[in-house]
Design an enzyme around this catalytic site. Structure first.
Site, PDB file in Angstrom:
ATOM      1  N   SER A 126      -6.649  11.811   1.213  1.00  0.00           N
ATOM      2  CA  SER A 126      -5.304  11.875   0.637  1.00  0.00           C
ATOM      3  C   SER A 126      -4.999  10.581  -0.089  1.00  0.00           C
ATOM      4  O   SER A 126      -5.450   9.501   0.329  1.00  0.00           O
ATOM      5  CB  SER A 126      -4.254  12.097   1.728  1.00  0.00           C
ATOM      6  OG  SER A 126      -2.942  12.025   1.186  1.00  0.00           O
TER       7      SER A 126
ATOM      8  N   TYR B 172      -0.192   9.674   9.609  1.00  0.00           N
ATOM      9  CA  TYR B 172      -0.923  10.460   8.609  1.00  0.00           C
ATOM     10  C   TYR B 172      -1.719   9.544   7.691  1.00  0.00           C
ATOM     11  O   TYR B 172      -2.907   9.783   7.430  1.00  0.00           O
ATOM     12  CB  TYR B 172       0.054  11.301   7.796  1.00  0.00           C
ATOM     13  CG  TYR B 172      -0.600  12.218   6.786  1.00  0.00           C
ATOM     14  CD1 TYR B 172      -1.204  13.403   7.191  1.00  0.00           C
ATOM     15  CD2 TYR B 172      -0.626  11.893   5.434  1.00  0.00           C
ATOM     16  CE1 TYR B 172      -1.821  14.244   6.273  1.00  0.00           C
ATOM     17  CE2 TYR B 172      -1.235  12.723   4.507  1.00  0.00           C
ATOM     18  CZ  TYR B 172      -1.830  13.900   4.935  1.00  0.00           C
ATOM     19  OH  TYR B 172      -2.438  14.720   4.030  1.00  0.00           O
TER      20      TYR B 172
END
Length: 275
Positions: free
Chosen positions: A144, A157
């Site tokens: 990501s 995250y």
């Protein structure tokens, strides 16, 4: 038909980017073993049925906790029994919990890391052992762009996805001698089940879009196209790469953002010419 005669394992395949990768692989001839969490079994079976009906693909499914090493081994066994082996891996499973560090219990950290980091390691290490005996293969891990920024409320995250980038690079170095290529795909904002609440909220999205030069979220199919390029022989000289697919998010600020900011002119530095 870049993947005709190839067998692929896709994790996190019940929706979003994982389902789109499975769809693209099936359309290009691959046989598929799809893995998802038990709570997503109905969605997983719906994806499998669609691929059988629309692409005529051979598809088997497995549900389980991706952070459990036994799940990866079980998925490999199912794939080998059905197709004879695995040539391609799209390790996509992931979750997110948005909390400030002051409010985040260690249990939430463990939960996200178990899926996003331990899960990717469990699957890639199991598949790597299989591919090394098989003579090679290709993997793509979903990372990501979030791992590149410190963002409020995303500490777990972002940490987990930063580890995925490091994992992909380290796997690439370890596995090149076995003919196994490993790359990572780093999505920015993509329209998935996990992001709909923000993408479809005009007030929230108006803030996010100012950071994206292409001025829109990505679609899962667009990410799948890049993932499948990395898995294909078209990327035969790529390993250890992290490919940003983010609409320009990590490239820099949009001009319109800077136009709204009043910036004083910098004083001329003595001794520097205008040339």
């Amino acid at each position: 038909m870049r993947f005709e005669g190839k067998n692929a394992l896709v994790t996190g395949a019940s929706n979003g980017i994982g389902a789109a990768i499975a769809e693209r692989l099936a359309a290009e001839g691959a046989s598929l073993c799809l893995l998802a969490a038990p709570q997503d079994e109905a969605h997983l079976e719906a994806v499998a049925e669609r691929l059988r009906a629309e692409a005529g693909a051979k598809v088997v499914t497995v549900t389980g906790d991706v952070g459990d090493a036994d799940t990866a081994e079980r998925a490999l066994t199912v794939a080998c029994d059905a197709f004879g082996g695995v040539d391609l891996l799209a390790s996509n499973a992931g979750i997110g919990i948005w909390e400030n560090v002051l409010e985040t219990p260690i249990e939430d950290f463990d939960r996200v890391m178990r899926v996003n980091t331990r899960g990717q390691y469990a699957v890639t290490s199991a598949v790597a052992r299989h591919m090394s005996r098989r003579g090679g293969g290709a993997m793509v891990l979903t990372a990501s762009t979030a791992s590149l920024f410190g963002e409020e409320g995303q500490i777990i995250y972002n940490t987990s996805k930063g580890a995925v980038m490091a994992l992909a690079r380290s796997l690439a170095v370890d596995l090149a001698r076995y003919g196994i290529r490993v790359n990572a795909l780093a999505p920015g904002w993509v329209r998935t089940r996990a992001t709909l609440a923000e993408v479809d909220d005009v007030a929230i999205w108006s803030k996010h879009r100012t950071r994206i030069p292409l001025d829109r979220p990505g679609e899962p199919a667009e990410l799948a196209a890049v993932a499948c390029f990395l898995l294909s022989d078209d990327a035969s000289y790529m390993t250890g790469s992290v490919v940003m697919c983010d609409g320009g998010l990590t490239a820099g600020y949009r001009a319109s953002d800077w136009d709204a900011v009043e910036r004083p002119l910098s004083p001329r530095t003595p001794g520097l010419s205008d040339s």
